[in-house]
Design a protein around this motif. Structure first.
Motif, PDB file in Angstrom:
ATOM      1  N   SER A  67       0.882  -1.266   0.239  1.00 20.77           N
ATOM      2  CA  SER A  67      -0.062  -0.106   0.016  1.00 20.77           C
ATOM      3  C   SER A  67       0.879   1.019   0.068  1.00 20.77           C
ATOM      4  O   SER A  67       1.745   1.421   0.803  1.00 20.77           O
ATOM      5  CB  SER A  67      -0.903  -0.204   1.191  1.00 20.77           C
ATOM      6  N   ASP A  99      -2.953   2.512   5.509  1.00 21.19           N
ATOM      7  CA  ASP A  99      -2.153   1.554   5.974  1.00 21.19           C
ATOM      8  C   ASP A  99      -1.008   1.436   4.904  1.00 21.19           C
ATOM      9  O   ASP A  99      -0.593   0.696   4.545  1.00 21.19           O
ATOM     10  CB  ASP A  99      -3.280   0.401   5.192  1.00 21.19           C
ATOM     11  N   TYR A 152       0.022  -6.906   1.564  1.00 26.56           N
ATOM     12  CA  TYR A 152      -1.244  -7.461   1.170  1.00 26.56           C
ATOM     13  C   TYR A 152      -1.029  -8.443  -0.087  1.00 26.56           C
ATOM     14  O   TYR A 152      -0.047  -8.155  -0.809  1.00 26.56           O
ATOM     15  CB  TYR A 152      -2.577  -6.612   0.900  1.00 26.56           C
ATOM     16  N   GLN A 172      -9.383  -6.375  -4.530  1.00 27.33           N
ATOM     17  CA  GLN A 172      -9.578  -6.751  -3.232  1.00 27.33           C
ATOM     18  C   GLN A 172      -8.395  -7.379  -2.622  1.00 27.33           C
ATOM     19  O   GLN A 172      -7.842  -8.149  -3.215  1.00 27.33           O
ATOM     20  CB  GLN A 172     -10.848  -7.513  -2.961  1.00 27.33           C
ATOM     21  N   LYS A 218      -5.800  -8.368   9.986  1.00 26.56           N
ATOM     22  CA  LYS A 218      -6.856  -7.232  10.062  1.00 26.56           C
ATOM     23  C   LYS A 218      -7.995  -7.145   9.087  1.00 26.56           C
ATOM     24  O   LYS A 218      -9.193  -7.135   9.097  1.00 26.56           O
ATOM     25  CB  LYS A 218      -6.306  -5.911  10.264  1.00 26.56           C
ATOM     26  N   LYS A 219      -7.325  -7.594   7.773  1.00 26.26           N
ATOM     27  CA  LYS A 219      -8.158  -7.898   6.515  1.00 26.26           C
ATOM     28  C   LYS A 219      -8.197  -9.388   6.178  1.00 26.26           C
ATOM     29  O   LYS A 219      -7.472  -9.649   5.564  1.00 26.26           O
ATOM     30  CB  LYS A 219      -7.690  -6.943   5.465  1.00 26.26           C
ATOM     31  N   ARG A 271     -13.689 -10.680   4.717  1.00 23.45           N
ATOM     32  CA  ARG A 271     -13.844  -9.264   4.310  1.00 23.45           C
ATOM     33  C   ARG A 271     -12.661  -8.811   3.888  1.00 23.45           C
ATOM     34  O   ARG A 271     -12.067  -7.785   4.671  1.00 23.45           O
ATOM     35  CB  ARG A 271     -14.476  -8.732   5.751  1.00 23.45           C
ATOM     36  N   LYS A 280     -10.133  -5.824   1.815  1.00 20.90           N
ATOM     37  CA  LYS A 280     -10.178  -4.509   1.708  1.00 20.90           C
ATOM     38  C   LYS A 280     -10.080  -4.392   0.124  1.00 20.90           C
ATOM     39  O   LYS A 280      -9.461  -4.596  -0.576  1.00 20.90           O
ATOM     40  CB  LYS A 280      -9.055  -4.140   2.466  1.00 20.90           C
ATOM     41  N   ARG A 281     -10.989  -3.449  -0.104  1.00 21.52           N
ATOM     42  CA  ARG A 281     -11.062  -3.043  -1.539  1.00 21.52           C
ATOM     43  C   ARG A 281     -10.244  -1.671  -1.706  1.00 21.52           C
ATOM     44  O   ARG A 281     -10.264  -0.781  -0.832  1.00 21.52           O
ATOM     45  CB  ARG A 281     -12.436  -2.426  -1.797  1.00 21.52           C
ATOM     46  N   LYS A 282      -9.243  -1.864  -2.717  1.00 20.54           N
ATOM     47  CA  LYS A 282      -8.211  -0.776  -2.725  1.00 20.54           C
ATOM     48  C   LYS A 282      -8.321  -0.220  -4.260  1.00 20.54           C
ATOM     49  O   LYS A 282      -8.282  -1.282  -5.145  1.00 20.54           O
ATOM     50  CB  LYS A 282      -6.893  -1.233  -2.231  1.00 20.54           C
TER      51      LYS A 282
END
Length: 94
Positions: free
Chosen positions: A13, A18, A23, A35, A41-42, A46, A48-50
């Protein structure tokens, strides 16, 4: 498939809260969004959409994970965590 990223690819990222976090791409939504999950955490349940503009490829694609994600096989959060941990450890060694 998105031209810039692939399933199972390690990304870093470069924008947002973040920044600097690693990721793995677990789903490709469209040309602008993917995603990602870190297994902690992610989680895969669920992700994370980035925006792809906020991600930088780390130059590593985990081939086995890529096959699992493509075929819809069950991937565990522990697997994701271990892959990221091993990658970061290897990066620090170099």
């Amino acid at each position: 498939m998105c031209g810039k990223f692939q399933l199972g690819e390690m990304v870093k990222s470069i924008a947002g809260r973040d920044t600097g976090k690693y990721y793995i791409v677990v789903k490709i939504d469209n040309e602008k969004y993917v995603q990602v999950a870190d297994g902690d955490k992610k989680r895969l349940e669920r992700p994370k959409r980035k925006n792809v503009k906020h991600l930088k490829p780390a130059g590593f694609v985990h081939k086995e994970l890529q096959i699992w994600l493509s075929n819809g096989k069950r991937v565990r959060n522990e697997d994701i965590k271990k892959i990221i941990k091993d990658f970061v450890k290897n990066e620090e060694a170099n």
